[in-house]
Structures are given as structure tokens and as C-alpha cells.
Design a protein around this motif. Structure first.
Motif, mmCIF file in Angstrom:
data_model
loop_
_atom_site.group_PDB
_atom_site.id
_atom_site.type_symbol
_atom_site.label_atom_id
_atom_site.label_comp_id
_atom_site.label_asym_id
_atom_site.label_seq_id
_atom_site.Cartn_x
_atom_site.Cartn_y
_atom_site.Cartn_z
ATOM 1 N N GLY A 38 5.419 -6.035 11.846
ATOM 2 C CA GLY A 38 5.963 -5.223 10.766
ATOM 3 C C GLY A 38 5.863 -5.897 9.414
ATOM 4 N N ASP A 81 5.131 -3.373 6.570
ATOM 5 C CA ASP A 81 4.228 -2.264 6.878
ATOM 6 C C ASP A 81 4.986 -0.953 6.769
ATOM 7 O OD1 ASP A 81 1.975 -3.826 7.477
ATOM 8 O OD2 ASP A 81 2.682 -4.165 9.522
ATOM 9 N N PHE A 82 4.292 0.083 6.297
ATOM 10 C CA PHE A 82 4.891 1.408 6.208
ATOM 11 C C PHE A 82 5.232 1.906 7.614
ATOM 12 C CE2 PHE A 82 4.541 6.045 6.270
ATOM 13 C CZ PHE A 82 5.473 6.360 5.299
ATOM 14 N N GLY A 83 6.411 2.467 7.765
ATOM 15 C CA GLY A 83 6.841 3.002 9.054
ATOM 16 C C GLY A 83 7.671 2.042 9.873
ATOM 17 N N SER A 84 7.738 0.784 9.471
ATOM 18 C CA SER A 84 8.564 -0.165 10.225
ATOM 19 C C SER A 84 10.025 0.021 9.825
ATOM 20 C CB SER A 84 8.109 -1.605 9.976
ATOM 21 O OG SER A 84 8.160 -1.914 8.608
ATOM 22 N N MET A 121 1.114 0.389 2.482
ATOM 23 C CA MET A 121 0.665 1.653 3.067
ATOM 24 C C MET A 121 -0.562 1.404 3.930
ATOM 25 S SD MET A 121 2.803 3.680 2.051
ATOM 26 C CE MET A 121 3.585 4.678 0.854
ATOM 27 N N GLU A 122 -0.801 2.304 4.872
ATOM 28 C CA GLU A 122 -1.984 2.181 5.720
ATOM 29 C C GLU A 122 -3.232 2.324 4.867
ATOM 30 O OE1 GLU A 122 -1.971 4.818 9.054
ATOM 31 O OE2 GLU A 122 0.132 4.459 9.448
#
Length: 129
Positions: A38, A81-84, A121-122
Motif C-alpha cells: 500500500g 497507493d490509491f484504494g488502500s 493514482m494507478e
């Protein structure tokens, strides 16, 4: 380096002293931080960014170590990281850094403060032609 910036960790001085520079603690904490899932990166200064462009890897970037009478204070500046899940990743950083420093140095850690300074972001890959 003057003697007051080194941490004396030897209990038995019959063979000599063992001292650890704060930069060593920064490197250990930096590597322990990047091992956590993350974490996208740690945030360094402009100088570390320029040095990395020229190929010099800085493992201690984004880590600030302060020596006090009560123990060692560590500040970690991380990009996640985005989404963690931020609080879970932050707790894992604290745990991993504390365990790594305990195993490698035996130092008394007073605080490990995690500062989330950004979200990565990814990155979409460009299709090659």
C-alpha cells in the motif's frame, strides 16, 4: 560527526562502545516502510529527488529521526497507493518500522508518526505499437 549525534547502544563497555548514527536509523525505517503493501513511495526533499535522477538511491528519504531523552522519535512521510485503507497501512508502517528497529538496533522507540503526504493514482500503460 560529533559524539552527541550518535546513539550509544552498548550496555557492556568492556570491549568498547557501539554507536549508531541517526542516518542508519533513517535507512532501516525507510526500507521497512517501503516493504509495507500500500506504500507507493516515501517523500524526500528536492536534493534526494535530484540525486535519485542521477542513479543514487536514497533509502532514508521521507524519514526524520529525532533523538530525545525518552527515546527516538521517527516521522515517516509516505505516499500511499490509491484504494488502500489509510489507517491500516499507517498502522502496518508503524509496526514494521518498530519491529525492524527493535530487531536490528534494540533502541527504545518513543513514537513513530506517519504522515500521509499523497496518494499515487494507478498509472495506465500506453499500448505499444
Amino acid at each position: 560527526m560529533s559524539d552527541n549525534t550518535l546513539i550509544n547502544v552498548s550496555e557492556d563497555s568492556s570491549l568498547g562502545n557501539v554507536e549508531i548514527a541517526p542516518e542508519v536509523i533513517e535507512v532501516i525505517a525507510g526500507i521497512a516502510t517501503t516493504e509495507v503493501a500500500g506504500v507507493a513511495a516515501t517523500r524526500g526533499t528536492f536534493v534526494t529527488g535530484v540525486a535519485e535522477r542521477f542513479g543514487k538511491k536514497s533509502h532514508g528519504k521521507g524519514i526524520k529521526v529525532e533523538l530525545t531523552e525518552d527515546g527516538v522519535l521517527i516521522d515517516v512521510y509516505a505516499v500511499l497507493d490509491f484504494g488502500s485503507i489509510i489507517h491500516e497501512v499507517a498502522q502496518k508502517i508503524q509496526s514494521n518500522v518498530r519491529q525492524a528497529l527493535k530487531n536490528m538496533t534494540g533502541l527504545k522507540i518513543k513514537e513513530i508518526n506517519v504522515h500521509v503526504v499523497g496518494i499515487q493514482m494507478e498509472q495506465k500503460e500506453e499500448p505499444s505499437e
